[in-house]
Write a protein that holds these residues in place. Sequence first.
Motif, PDB file in Angstrom:
ATOM      1  N   ARG A 570       0.841  -1.201   0.000  1.00 40.28           N
ATOM      2  CA  ARG A 570       0.000   0.000   0.000  1.00 40.28           C
ATOM      3  C   ARG A 570       0.870   1.243   0.000  1.00 40.28           C
ATOM      4  O   ARG A 570       1.822   1.353   0.770  1.00 40.28           O
ATOM      5  CB  ARG A 570      -0.921   0.007   1.224  1.00 40.28           C
ATOM      6  CG  ARG A 570      -1.911   1.174   1.224  1.00 40.28           C
ATOM      7  CD  ARG A 570      -2.938   1.041   2.326  1.00 40.28           C
ATOM      8  NE  ARG A 570      -3.706  -0.182   2.210  1.00 40.28           N
ATOM      9  CZ  ARG A 570      -4.687  -0.372   1.326  1.00 40.28           C
ATOM     10  NH1 ARG A 570      -4.989   0.588   0.461  1.00 40.28           N
ATOM     11  NH2 ARG A 570      -5.347  -1.511   1.295  1.00 40.28           N
ATOM     12  N   ARG A 602       0.659   3.014  -7.436  1.00 39.78           N
ATOM     13  CA  ARG A 602       1.361   2.076  -6.570  1.00 39.78           C
ATOM     14  C   ARG A 602       2.455   1.393  -7.381  1.00 39.78           C
ATOM     15  O   ARG A 602       2.501   1.502  -8.606  1.00 39.78           O
ATOM     16  CB  ARG A 602       0.397   1.025  -6.007  1.00 39.78           C
ATOM     17  CG  ARG A 602      -0.717   1.628  -5.180  1.00 39.78           C
ATOM     18  CD  ARG A 602      -1.440   0.595  -4.363  1.00 39.78           C
ATOM     19  NE  ARG A 602      -2.203  -0.353  -5.174  1.00 39.78           N
ATOM     20  CZ  ARG A 602      -3.083  -1.221  -4.659  1.00 39.78           C
ATOM     21  NH1 ARG A 602      -3.289  -1.265  -3.376  1.00 39.78           N
ATOM     22  NH2 ARG A 602      -3.736  -2.052  -5.430  1.00 39.78           N
ATOM     23  N   THR A 637      -7.157   1.389  -4.252  1.00 47.47           N
ATOM     24  CA  THR A 637      -6.310   2.581  -4.235  1.00 47.47           C
ATOM     25  C   THR A 637      -7.151   3.842  -4.071  1.00 47.47           C
ATOM     26  O   THR A 637      -8.340   3.854  -4.377  1.00 47.47           O
ATOM     27  CB  THR A 637      -5.514   2.724  -5.548  1.00 47.47           C
ATOM     28  OG1 THR A 637      -6.436   2.898  -6.634  1.00 47.47           O
ATOM     29  CG2 THR A 637      -4.669   1.495  -5.823  1.00 47.47           C
ATOM     30  N   LYS A 639      -6.271   7.350  -5.605  1.00 41.40           N
ATOM     31  CA  LYS A 639      -5.332   8.084  -6.451  1.00 41.40           C
ATOM     32  C   LYS A 639      -5.413   9.578  -6.137  1.00 41.40           C
ATOM     33  O   LYS A 639      -6.468  10.082  -5.761  1.00 41.40           O
ATOM     34  CB  LYS A 639      -5.688   7.825  -7.916  1.00 41.40           C
ATOM     35  CG  LYS A 639      -4.715   8.362  -8.935  1.00 41.40           C
ATOM     36  CD  LYS A 639      -5.158   7.929 -10.332  1.00 41.40           C
ATOM     37  CE  LYS A 639      -4.199   8.449 -11.392  1.00 41.40           C
ATOM     38  NZ  LYS A 639      -4.625   8.017 -12.749  1.00 41.40           N
ATOM     39  N   GLU A 662      -7.616   6.711   2.178  1.00 44.94           N
ATOM     40  CA  GLU A 662      -7.077   5.362   1.980  1.00 44.94           C
ATOM     41  C   GLU A 662      -6.749   4.691   3.304  1.00 44.94           C
ATOM     42  O   GLU A 662      -7.043   3.510   3.503  1.00 44.94           O
ATOM     43  CB  GLU A 662      -5.840   5.406   1.084  1.00 44.94           C
ATOM     44  CG  GLU A 662      -5.307   4.030   0.750  1.00 44.94           C
ATOM     45  CD  GLU A 662      -4.452   3.980  -0.488  1.00 44.94           C
ATOM     46  OE1 GLU A 662      -3.858   2.922  -0.748  1.00 44.94           O
ATOM     47  OE2 GLU A 662      -4.358   5.002  -1.200  1.00 44.94           O
TER      48      GLU A 662
END
Length: 843
Positions: A570, A602, A637, A639, A662
């Motif tokens: 992560r 990532r 994710t 972003k 997140e």
Amino acid sequence: MKAKKIVVVGNGMVGHYYVEQLAKQNAGHDITVIGAEPRPAYDRVHLSEVFSGKNPEDLALTTREHYKDIGVHAHFGDAVARIDRKAKEVITDLGRRFAYDKLVLATGSYPFVPPVPGSDQAGCLTYRTIDDLGAIRAHARDGKVGVVIGGGLLGLECANALKSVGLETHVVEFAPGLMGVQLDNGGSVMLRQMIEELDVQVHTSKSTQKIVPGNERRLRMEFADGSALETDMIVFSAGIRPYDQLAKAADITVGERGGIVIDYHCRTSDSDIFAIGECALFGGRIYGLVAPGYRMADAALSQLTDTPVPFQGADMSTKLKLLGIDVGSIGDSHGKALHNGQPPAAFLYSNDRERVYKKIVVSADGKKLLGAVLVGDCSDYDTLLQFFLNDMELPANPEGIILPADNGATPLLAGMSLPATATICSCLNVTKGAIVAAIDGGCCSVADVKATTKASTGCGGCAALLKSTVNEELAARGAEINNYVCEHFAYSRQEMFHLIKVGSLKTFDDMLHKHGKGRGCDVCKPAVASILASLFNDYVLRKEHASLQDTNDTFLANMQKDGTYSIVPRIAGGEISAEKLIVIGEVAKKYKLYTKITGGQRIDLFGARVNQLPDIWSELVAAGFETGHAYGKALRTVKSCVGSTWCRYGVQDSVRMAILIENRYKGVRSPHKLKSAVSGCTRECAEAQSKDFGVIATENGWNLYVCGNGGMKPRHADLFATDLDDATLIQYIDRFLMFYIRTADRLQRTSVWMNNLEGGLDYLREVIIEDKLGIAAELEAQMALLLDTYQCEWKTTIEDPEKLQRFRQFVNSTEEDAHVVFVQERGQPRPAKDNERAALAPH
């Protein structure tokens, strides 16, 4: 009146169907069935599933006790050796004699083994029966490589079986393409590409000249073109031949190339002997599918009644899943036949990126469907099949049936628009009229209709159309429609969520014992596993949960095409320190992994063998990384752009908000994967409007968008609320996610979920913002529970020596798979292609 003695030779699927239907006539016949195998009839269609966890008993279609209960004399393990037509008796291998008035031959077929020198050696097997599976499993224990000769339906099913037992798998086909009977060249090419991506090597246009002892492996196949292939096992699945020896020996007419010749009544040249299924030859053709065999059985049965019906051939359309790949073929899939004297037209949709190939063949005027090929996506199969079978007129633009829908929904032919004569279940020949009659007779659910008509109990390919037809008919009568998850739980996913939550049920066994029946299946097990994770956030590899998980969750990593796995730490919001970048680089260098920065900001590390996963994650966890849950139905994710911290256009700190979101929702399990993004201004550099929930900064706060998705059928998210402060934004997301988790169907994306909500976006606003249902506080509390119980699953795993035992490439060995081979490209490793692997892999 003296009871007729009916003897049925053969207890495969077709022979069993005949016996069952004959017994249901209650005509007082004396029925005897004789099977050569030591066990009663079983489902050959799903034979390979034994290697995926099913027991042979799970495939059983009947039992000795059931035959006894319905008055059938059943004898197994003693094959019929000959027919005495003059005495009207059959004699078995053990010398037992059974007299008959009418004899039904349902002897089926046997695998064709080409006359290749050396094909009789140990390790040369066939794929047809449960006993064959046992032989394959036994040879696989000491082998590493397996070859299937035959690239048709059965050959690819067999390849799936070999792959399931851990063998490096090859398919050798004499023809230039796979499934040449069902697929056109384009469909065959696409299927080959998809199969090879699953690390099954395909060799076409190969004629095996001889099989000799190998140098490195047990056997060596030598081909006409001078090439060779070494293997530990060869399974012949190059087609079938009708088992007509009994008929031939009894001077019953057989075809020049085999098969017991039958007429429209399924009678042989002896009027007291019938033949049905794959042993029968009708119109010069052997029908190698179970559905035509059932139609033959119906015709043969009707000759014993006052209303005989003829067998006039059968549709050979088929839909199946080969090595996990959807494949469908309808009618004239090659487009060779003329229609009203004119050549057909074709419409083609091919998407190499998504691995989807669809073609329809239509009449020159565009009004009638003549055939279809579907590879990679069979969602249109039921619709196309109904157009074909019922000679229905196509819409003005028939290509629209196979093109992706703009709104992400699959276009379906409504059951209400089908005529009563439309065949819903081709295996059991169940029409829409029969389904309506069953509902008129008191059936109130799909399960009731299945029990009464047997629809969808064959291959199961008509399940979706059956469900929609039944539900539409019930709705038209004002009945309440159920949407049960499966036959083991008479509840929808939403109801199951509630039962587990209220009952505080912590395992699948608890749920099954209290609210289900049977043993569960591949539908309800992962559905319950998802609900348990969404409610209690328990460790997914705990003993009670591990068997419910799919391959990726089982190993907490995504399996790639060559059998290796990817590592996805992560990186919240895409922000990472130099120190952590160095750690990732060092790990990639140490384990020789391919590295790539993803579209979700990532870093993916590819090429890890399963036994390397714990060591890699030990180093990453020690450096402060957590699992990115790329393998799970969870938040993937969030972003972000660089926002107001760096960008001259940014109006809010998008990185800070992305990291907050997140870290808040990491590990939250849901019906489907979740993606999010935060953009620092309306320039939308983070692409928030293509996410399940996206956030865009404004001068006054944040705009929240919901229910978008990318992928094959992209959908823009809808603007849900504007100018929110931080606390309100998080509050709305909490409620939105938990309402979705609570009410969505299994494997349903947020976009489809919202489209199915009555009232759509407006209703969603009423629930989330206005608290119309009075559950907002409950949704927030449930989310808080998930947040409080978060754990990094990899950290938990590497701390448990017992759990680490599952991370081995071979169950009975600590060795690595030497046939996983990499080559260097652009300074990084990648999986070797077939020709490269052949040169580099050990022999």
